[in-house]
Design a protein around this motif. Structure first.
Motif: not given
Lengths: 196, 255
Positions: A69, A71, A92, A94, A127, A130
């Motif tokens: 991702e 960011v 992430s 997640d 979110g 990271w």
């Protein structure tokens, strides 16, 4: 409790609403760490998540195959500098925790070089965090935590452990290295949770 | 794995009102500021504090400064170098005077500190390495060592532009003459003292190797200065065989 210091007028008259209390805007990228910069080769790098029941482990190549991702975020150091709109690339938390089962609520981040910092798991998911390996379009410099560091932008930046090597689940919010050295267990910049 | 060392819990810190007792020129670009801090709990050698200034319209600015003093009591000594584009340091160096009040928060930091060996015995040797104003917390450590009459071997390697830019020159000389073993070596980056043939220039790996306690003696090493200085020196120390965990660093950010 504040009072006026004779003769002080300050220069930064524009108060940027993105700056938490007590923070000063900088454009360079200061460094804060307690010891020498570890030099970690990506060939040797690995990242683990350890729970009460086992361990999940990624090599650098495996890590790079995860969903990556971009960011853009503000960062706030406990030593009073903030940097706005910084850009990072990373994975992430997640994604990393997608198939990790644990009943523990707290995380101890471990770094190459031996340092640790504690974070509640809730502060890392949805979110909010990271593992970052690029800053401003370039591989992350060793002095800034490369090859990879934790990125938890809504907490003071010492929580964003440089040279991160793994996360260990734990049942209680035990203090990590900086926390044992006087820094706050939680570290919300908007509440100025700097020190005990 | 856990690299966290066993450390004493630091005392709870807080904001205190400080009154300036004295401010004087330390170097052409720096001031020595002595504060009387109401309720200060004392501090260990090597700790720092935050200074908060408040303008008439409520605007505040906060910066961290190393403390040049240590021990019990409410007197605290700072030495602040003026940053050309700074907002706070030019005020502290050029405008602040005796009787002014400001706020300080501390003492802060429990890692970049030195305590005399509790049993009165000789501890691991200590190597201090300073770049410029990075000497301030190391002066506190050197003076604590001298005042304790501690037998631990100490050395300071101090990289500084010119002899005029040396912080706490008298105190360092006193410490070097005292009974506690303490040696100071300077690396002049711009100009050496008149009448000497000391080399001039930035510290090199060779100069570092020749000027510090060797890795075989397993010293604890404290390095303080700008980020670039600390990065270079700490990297060389590792190459020279010093153990990662024996090196403590404090970096002064570029702001």
């Amino acid at each position: 409790m504040s009072f006026i210091t004779r003769g002080f007028s300050g220069r930064s008259r524009e108060r940027d609403e993105r700056l938490p209390p007590g923070q000063t805007l900088v454009h360079d990228f200061p460094v804060l760490s307690a010891g020498p910069t570890p030099e970690v080769d990506t060939a040797d790098w690995e990242f683990t998540i350890r729970t009460e029941s086992g361990e999940r482990r990624w090599s650098w190549d495996e890590f790079m195959r995860l969903e990556i991702e971009d960011v853009t975020t503000d960062i706030h150091c406990v030593t009073h500098w903030s940097k706005l709109g910084t850009s990072w690339r990373g994975v992430s938390l997640d994604t990393l925790f997608a198939d990790v089962e644990t009943d523990y609520d707290y995380v101890m981040a471990h770094s190459y070089g031996g340092y640790t910092t504690n974070v509640p798991l809730d502060e890392l998911l949805d979110g909010k965090a990271w593992v970052a390996f690029e800053f401003d379009g370039e591989p992350l410099d060793p002095e800034h935590g490369g090859p990879a560091r934790l990125l938890v932008p809504h907490l003071y930046f010492w929580k964003s452990a440089k040279w991160v090597r793994g996360l260990e689940m734990q049942p209680s919010d035990d203090p990590g290295f900086w926390e044992q050295n006087g820094y706050h267990l939680h570290g919300d910049p908007w509440k100025e949770e700097r020190y005990w | 794995m856990s690299g966290v060392q066993q450390l004493q819990a630091a005392p709870r810190t807080g904001w205190h009102v400080a009154e300036v007792v004295e401010t004087r020129r330390e170097t052409p670009s720096a001031a020595r500021i002595t504060l009387d801090v109401d309720g200060w709990p004392g501090n260990l050698a090597g700790q720092h504090l935050d200074v908060r200034l408040t303008a008439p319209d409520g605007y505040t600015a906060t910066r961290s400064y190393s403390i040049a003093s240590s021990g019990d009591g409410e007197r605290v000594v700072l030495a602040v170098d003026r940053l050309p584009d700074g907002e706070v340091s030019p005020f502290l160096v050029d405008e602040l005077r005796a009787g002014d009040r400001l706020e300080v928060h501390g003492p802060l930091g429990a890692f970049f500190v030195w305590r005399p060996p509790a049993d009165g015995g000789t501890g691991r040797p200590v190597q201090l390495i300073a770049g410029g104003s990075g000497v301030v917390p190391l002066v506190a450590i050197a003076r604590a060592h001298a005042e304790a009459g501690d037998a631990t071997p100490f050395r300071l390697l101090y990289s500084v532009r010119t002899p005029d830019d040396v912080f706490f020159a008298d105190e360092l000389e006193t410490a070097a003459r005292g009974p506690a073993p303490f040696a100071v070596e300077f690396v002049y980056t711009r100009r050496a003292p008149a009448g000497t043939d000391a080399p001039v220039g930035r510290i090199t790996r060779e100069r570092l190797a020749a000027g510090v306690i060797g890795a075989d003696a397993a010293p604890v090493v404290y390095v303080c200065g700008s980020t670039g200085f600390v990065e270079r020196v700490a990297g060389w120390l590792i190459e020279l065989g010093h153990h990662q965990t024996a090196i403590r660093t404090e970096r002064y950010g570029g702001t």
